[in-house]
Design a protein around this motif. Structure first.
Motif, PDB file in Angstrom:
ATOM      1  N   SER A 724       0.839  -1.199   0.000  1.00 15.65           N
ATOM      2  CA  SER A 724       0.000   0.000   0.000  1.00 15.65           C
ATOM      3  C   SER A 724       0.861   1.231   0.000  1.00 15.65           C
ATOM      4  CB  SER A 724      -0.911  -0.009   1.238  1.00 15.65           C
ATOM      5  OG  SER A 724      -0.127  -0.064   2.421  1.00 15.65           O
ATOM      6  N   ASN A 725       0.195   2.286  -0.449  1.00 12.14           N
ATOM      7  CA  ASN A 725       0.876   3.580  -0.427  1.00 12.14           C
ATOM      8  C   ASN A 725       2.184   3.560  -1.219  1.00 12.14           C
ATOM      9  OD1 ASN A 725      -1.188   4.695   1.242  1.00 12.14           O
ATOM     10  ND2 ASN A 725      -0.128   3.938   3.081  1.00 12.14           N
ATOM     11  N   ASN A 726       2.053   2.999  -2.391  1.00 14.34           N
ATOM     12  CA  ASN A 726       3.230   2.968  -3.311  1.00 14.34           C
ATOM     13  C   ASN A 726       4.463   2.332  -2.672  1.00 14.34           C
ATOM     14  OD1 ASN A 726       1.834   4.215  -5.438  1.00 14.34           O
ATOM     15  ND2 ASN A 726       2.296   6.272  -4.595  1.00 14.34           N
ATOM     16  N   THR A 727       4.256   1.170  -2.071  1.00 12.96           N
ATOM     17  CA  THR A 727       5.381   0.423  -1.500  1.00 12.96           C
ATOM     18  C   THR A 727       5.447  -0.948  -2.167  1.00 12.96           C
ATOM     19  OG1 THR A 727       4.029  -0.494   0.277  1.00 12.96           O
ATOM     20  CG2 THR A 727       5.195   1.599   0.743  1.00 12.96           C
ATOM     21  N   LEU A 728       6.690  -1.534  -2.043  1.00 11.10           N
ATOM     22  CA  LEU A 728       6.904  -2.895  -2.524  1.00 11.10           C
ATOM     23  C   LEU A 728       7.404  -3.726  -1.352  1.00 11.10           C
ATOM     24  CD1 LEU A 728       8.748  -2.390  -5.956  1.00 11.10           C
ATOM     25  CD2 LEU A 728       6.383  -3.114  -5.615  1.00 11.10           C
ATOM     26  N   ILE A 729       6.926  -4.981  -1.302  1.00 16.51           N
ATOM     27  CA  ILE A 729       7.355  -5.884  -0.233  1.00 16.51           C
ATOM     28  C   ILE A 729       8.250  -6.939  -0.873  1.00 16.51           C
ATOM     29  CG2 ILE A 729       6.616  -7.542   1.497  1.00 16.51           C
ATOM     30  CD1 ILE A 729       3.948  -5.968   1.625  1.00 16.51           C
ATOM     31  N   SER A 766       9.590   1.772   0.217  1.00 17.29           N
ATOM     32  CA  SER A 766       8.606   2.824  -0.022  1.00 17.29           C
ATOM     33  C   SER A 766       9.039   3.700  -1.199  1.00 17.29           C
ATOM     34  CB  SER A 766       8.420   3.652   1.254  1.00 17.29           C
ATOM     35  OG  SER A 766       9.655   4.258   1.614  1.00 17.29           O
ATOM     36  N   GLN A 767       8.118   4.667  -1.538  1.00 19.50           N
ATOM     37  CA  GLN A 767       8.377   5.662  -2.584  1.00 19.50           C
ATOM     38  C   GLN A 767       8.666   5.005  -3.920  1.00 19.50           C
ATOM     39  OE1 GLN A 767      11.447   8.327  -1.182  1.00 19.50           O
ATOM     40  NE2 GLN A 767      10.153   9.142   0.472  1.00 19.50           N
ATOM     41  N   ILE A 768       7.867   4.019  -4.222  1.00 18.75           N
ATOM     42  CA  ILE A 768       7.993   3.346  -5.507  1.00 18.75           C
ATOM     43  C   ILE A 768       7.180   4.109  -6.530  1.00 18.75           C
ATOM     44  CG2 ILE A 768       7.594   1.185  -6.765  1.00 18.75           C
ATOM     45  CD1 ILE A 768       9.844   1.095  -4.749  1.00 18.75           C
ATOM     46  N   GLY A 802      -3.941   3.729 -12.410  1.00 16.96           N
ATOM     47  CA  GLY A 802      -4.123   5.156 -12.140  1.00 16.96           C
ATOM     48  C   GLY A 802      -2.758   5.744 -11.852  1.00 16.96           C
ATOM     49  N   SER A 803      -2.692   6.321 -10.696  1.00 12.17           N
ATOM     50  CA  SER A 803      -1.390   6.865 -10.292  1.00 12.17           C
ATOM     51  C   SER A 803      -0.737   6.027  -9.220  1.00 12.17           C
ATOM     52  CB  SER A 803      -1.570   8.298  -9.758  1.00 12.17           C
ATOM     53  OG  SER A 803      -2.466   8.300  -8.649  1.00 12.17           O
ATOM     54  N   SER A 804      -1.363   4.881  -8.964  1.00 12.57           N
ATOM     55  CA  SER A 804      -0.846   4.020  -7.897  1.00 12.57           C
ATOM     56  C   SER A 804      -0.143   2.821  -8.510  1.00 12.57           C
ATOM     57  CB  SER A 804      -1.978   3.556  -6.977  1.00 12.57           C
ATOM     58  OG  SER A 804      -2.631   4.687  -6.399  1.00 12.57           O
ATOM     59  N   VAL A 805       0.636   2.146  -7.671  1.00 14.36           N
ATOM     60  CA  VAL A 805       1.378   0.957  -8.097  1.00 14.36           C
ATOM     61  C   VAL A 805       0.402  -0.121  -8.470  1.00 14.36           C
ATOM     62  CG1 VAL A 805       2.988  -0.851  -7.400  1.00 14.36           C
ATOM     63  CG2 VAL A 805       3.376   1.529  -6.708  1.00 14.36           C
ATOM     64  N   GLY A 806       0.634  -0.716  -9.613  1.00 16.99           N
ATOM     65  CA  GLY A 806      -0.222  -1.788 -10.054  1.00 16.99           C
ATOM     66  C   GLY A 806       0.471  -3.135  -9.870  1.00 16.99           C
TER      67      GLY A 806
END
Length: 814
Positions: A724-729, A766-768, A802-806
């Motif tokens: 969430s919130n443009n992060t990668l795990i 974060s900040q992906i 959209g503008s979020s990470v897909g």
């Protein structure tokens, strides 16, 4: 008659017309006589007649003339006066007897014809002619010829009487005389007959004995009697006789005297022929009072003397041995004269007639021959005897002895020996002469005797080399050569030299030699009484049997050898290629050399030493110490299962074997380089690191280094999820719960890093920014906190919703 022949030839010449014609006429006098002249002229064109006139000089009135036809060019005028000057003229006349041309020449006639008064011969080759002299004649010609024409001769004489020479004996000749002046010669006179006398006999004289002369000759043609007379030179008494034979023997003459014999032959007309005179000497008388005297050598001979014989010109003395000598005086010398001979001599006198009767024999005994051979005996040292054999005709002997220091001695003896005191090392020159009443013998052979040389004093001995002893001593008198002899068992070493030093070479090592110096000379040989000395040679060369390295770490080497000299001290030298030297000493057959540096090459040699000197160095044995261990060995990961091992070059090493060992695996590599790459490494495992350095000859050094821990294994099961919130795990799996990892996510110009604690295998980034490609590397951390570099990176693309990470899509490894 010959003159008439020439006139006939002249008449024939009168018809010759080969003369070339011309416009003028020339005239010359061809010849003249007492009453005629022959002229010669050139032909003239148109002339039909030629008129020749003669007039007295300076008168125009001709006294005689003659005419000749047109083809005549030579003619004569006659009836002239003797010895008179005329002018001769030739006129060319035409068809009317008119003179076409003329020419004149002056000349004279020859003198008047002489008259022979008498012709006679007193020599077999000559006739003398007496004749009248005529006015105006400057000389006369005497002509002699035989009736058969076989001989003709003309001789010029100044006046009367004249003599014709070169005639034949007892031959008839016809003689005429002609007078001569500058104009020519007269006609021959009336002839007169004369005959030459007999020739002289050709005499040959000889003296068959010293009291007779024999005269012989060849018969003379036409001779009917011969007259001879003989007279002694200086005497007035003459013996004459007539004989018809052709030899005469005069006897009872005086020996050695000169006699002259004169004689001639007589013709049947009782006219004496040419006489002869010969002189002949009679043979000389026999020489008297013969005396003989012997002269001394070196020009030994017999002086022969005698009383001079009358008429002798030369004397010859002859011996029964075949020698002879000649002399014009009353003595000569017969040479050569041999010693010890008995000889007899005769003398004869000689002159041009021959030799005299030989004199009586005179006997003589010459001087004795020199004793030979002569020899020296030295039965007791220092006491010498000169000895010789008996000589015929010798009455006593003289011996001369001279030593080389100038001392001279002499002894006279009727025995066949002479004793004298002699010293060793001296040279003596001896000669022996024999004597008798005729004198001393010539010099015999010189005996050069050298006594045995003296023994040298104690020599100085030094070792020139391992197998050579140098011997030196003081020179001894009388020695020309030194023989140095070294003997041990059956071995004999000889050294011959002319100097007082000798190098005894090729000796056997470790032996005691009996050495003696024997002085020698050419004359007396060698002195075998000199005492020997004992000299020991240097020990034998050791033979190295083994060179072995005892301890690799301390580089100790044990050198072993064999040698049969138990009393020797041995020195072992280990010499490095860089010049470093290591030495050890031993009294046994081995020696330990310590502290040799690793990785070095040496040559090992051994020398044995005794009081006699040092042996030759042994043959060198090669020595190579084990290689050194390399410094600074480093092990580094190339990949998770591959490492790179590097090290510094090791001295003495040619190849290397690097090993990594653990309970789970063992890997190694063999290389000539200073690095090695090894695979099959298990990550997260501790390894033992070792290295073998190997030389070019196979020597090894085993080197052990600090352990090597392989890096932790790279994680597996890596996954990337959208947060969430443009992060990668980011998640992964690990085989070790104690390993700490770091995760690096790089993209959109930024690198996001997170390092969770050990045991946690997830990380949030974060900040992906969607729509970007990210590189993800997850690697364990080394204990020092550094990241393992060999883990692979992975590519992921992040889509946008959209503008979020897909969605996150995996694109593979890099």
């Amino acid at each position: 008659m010959a003159g008439l022949g020439r006139i006939k030839g002249l008449v024939l010449l009168l018809g010759v017309v080969s003369q070339a014609s011309g416009s003028t006429i020339t005239v010359s006098i061809f010849s003249v006589t007492s009453k005629s002249a022959v002229l010669h002229w050139s032909r003239y064109d148109g002339a039909l007649t030629y008129r020749v006139t003669a007039s007295l000089r300076n008168s125009q009135v001709p006294v005689v003339f003659a005419s000749f036809g047109q083809n005549t060019i030579m003619g004569s005028v006659n009836s002239l006066n003797p010895n008179t000057a005329y002018t001769f003229r030739v006129e060319a006349l035409g068809s009317h007897m008119n003179m076409l041309t003329d020419a004149a020449v002056d000349g004279s006639t020859a003198p008047d014809v002489p008259t022979i008064l008498m012709a006679s011969s007193k020599e077999s080759q000559r006739i003398t002619v007496e004749f009248t002299l005529v006015s105006g004649a400057t000389s006369y010609i005497l002509r002699a010829e035989t009736n058969d024409g076989s001989f003709f001769s003309e001789i010029s004489v100044p006046g009367s009487p004249g003599t014709v020479t070169n005639l034949q004996p007892y031959t008839d000749y016809t003689l005429t005389v002609m007078s001569i002046n500058s104009a020519g010669r007269s006609q021959p006179s009336l002839s007169m007959e004369a005959k030459t006398v007999l020739s002289a006999p050709q005499v040959n004289t000889s003296s068959p004995s010293n009291s007779s002369i024999l005269v012989k000759w060849e018969p003379v043609n036409h001779a009917v009697l011969y007259s001879l007379s003989i007279i002694k030179d200086g005497s007035y008494s003459k013996i004459s006789l007539n004989v018809t034979d052709n030899q005469v023997h005069f006897s009872d003459l005086e020996a050695g005297s000169k006699y002259c014999i004169k004689g001639n032959g007589w013709s049947p007309e009782n006219i004496p022929g040419d006489d002869f005179t010969v002189c002949q000497i009679t043979r000389p008388p026999t020489p008297q009072s013969i005396e003989l005297v012997v002269t001394s050598p070196p020009d030994a001979g017999i002086v022969v003397s005698w009383d001079q014989a009358q008429g002798a010109e030369q004397y010859v003395a002859m011996s029964l041995a075949g020698q002879n000598c000649s002399s014009s005086t009353n003595s000569c010398i017969l040479i050569p004269l041999s010693c010890g001979e008995t000889n007899s001599v005769i003398v004869i006198a000689i002159n041009q007639a021959g030799s005299s009767v030989p004199s009586y024999l005179v006997q003589i005994i010459s001087f004795p021959c020199p004793p030979q051979p002569i020899w020296v005996e030295e039965l007791v040292p220092g006491n010498c005897s000169v000895k010789w054999s008996a000589v015929p005709h010798a009455e006593y002997y003289t011996t001369f002895i001279k030593s080389d220091d100038g001392v001279e001695g002499m002894c006279n003896s009727t025995e066949l020996y002479c004793r004298f005191h002699c010293h060793c090392g001296y040279s003596y020159i001896m000669s022996v002469f024999a004597h008798n009443h005729a004198g001393q013998s010539p010099p015999g052979p010189l005996l050069n005797h050298t006594t045995l040389p003296c023994c040298p004093a104690l020599p100085t001995v030094s070792a020139a080399s391992w197998e050579t002893l140098m011997m030196e001593w003081s020179p001894v008198r009388g020695a020309d050569l030194y023989e140095t002899r070294a003997v041990v068992a059956n071995e004999v070493i000889l050294c011959n030299d002319t100097t007082p030093r000798c190098a005894l070479s090729d000796l056997t090592c470790n032996r005691k030699y009996s050495v003696v110096i024997i002085p020698c000379n050419d004359m007396s040989g060698c002195n075998l009484t000199c005492s020997p000395q004992t000299h020991e040679t240097a020990p034998c060369m050791p033979e190295i049997t083994a060179v072995s390295q005892i301890n690799t770490s301390s580089s100790s080497v044990l050198v072993s050898w064999i040698s049969d000299n138990t009393a020797a001290t041995y020195t072992v030298t280990v010499t490095g290629s860089g010049g470093d030297t290591h030495i050890c000493h031993s009294n046994s057959n081995s020696c330990l050399v310590s502290n040799l540096p690793c990785g070095s090459v040496y040559e090992v040699s051994a020398i044995a030493s005794t009081s006699a000197g040092e042996s030759m160095p042994s043959y060198t044995a090669p020595l190579e110490t084990a290689p050194c261990c390399p410094d600074n060995l480093t092990v580094s990961h190339v990949t998770q299962a591959m490492t790179n091992v590097t090290w510094m070059p090791a001295n003495g090493a040619q190849t290397y074997i690097a090993s990594l060992s653990s309970p789970r695996s063992h890997v190694q590599c063999h290389t000539m380089e200073t690095e090695c790459v090894m695979g099959c490494i298990t990550c997260g495992t501790n390894y033992t690191v070792s290295l073998e350095a190997i030389s070019r000859t196979g020597h090894k050094a085993e080197c052990t280094y600090h352990g090597f821990s392989a890096s932790q294994c790279c994680p597996s099961g890596i996954r990337l999820y959208r947060g969430s919130n443009n992060t990668l795990i980011v998640r992964w799996r690990s085989s070790s719960a104690l390993t700490k990892y770091t995760a690096e996510v790089t993209g959109s110009g930024r690198t996001h890093t997170c390092s969770p604690d050990p045991g946690i295998y997830t990380c949030t980034v974060s900040q992906i920014v969607c729509g970007q490609v990210y590189t993800v590397v997850i690697a364990p951390l080394n204990p020092d906190g550094s990241k393992v570099q060999f883990c692979n990176s992975r590519l992921y693309s992040v889509t946008c919703v959209g503008s979020s990470v897909g969605l996150v899509l995996y694109q593979g490894k890099r």
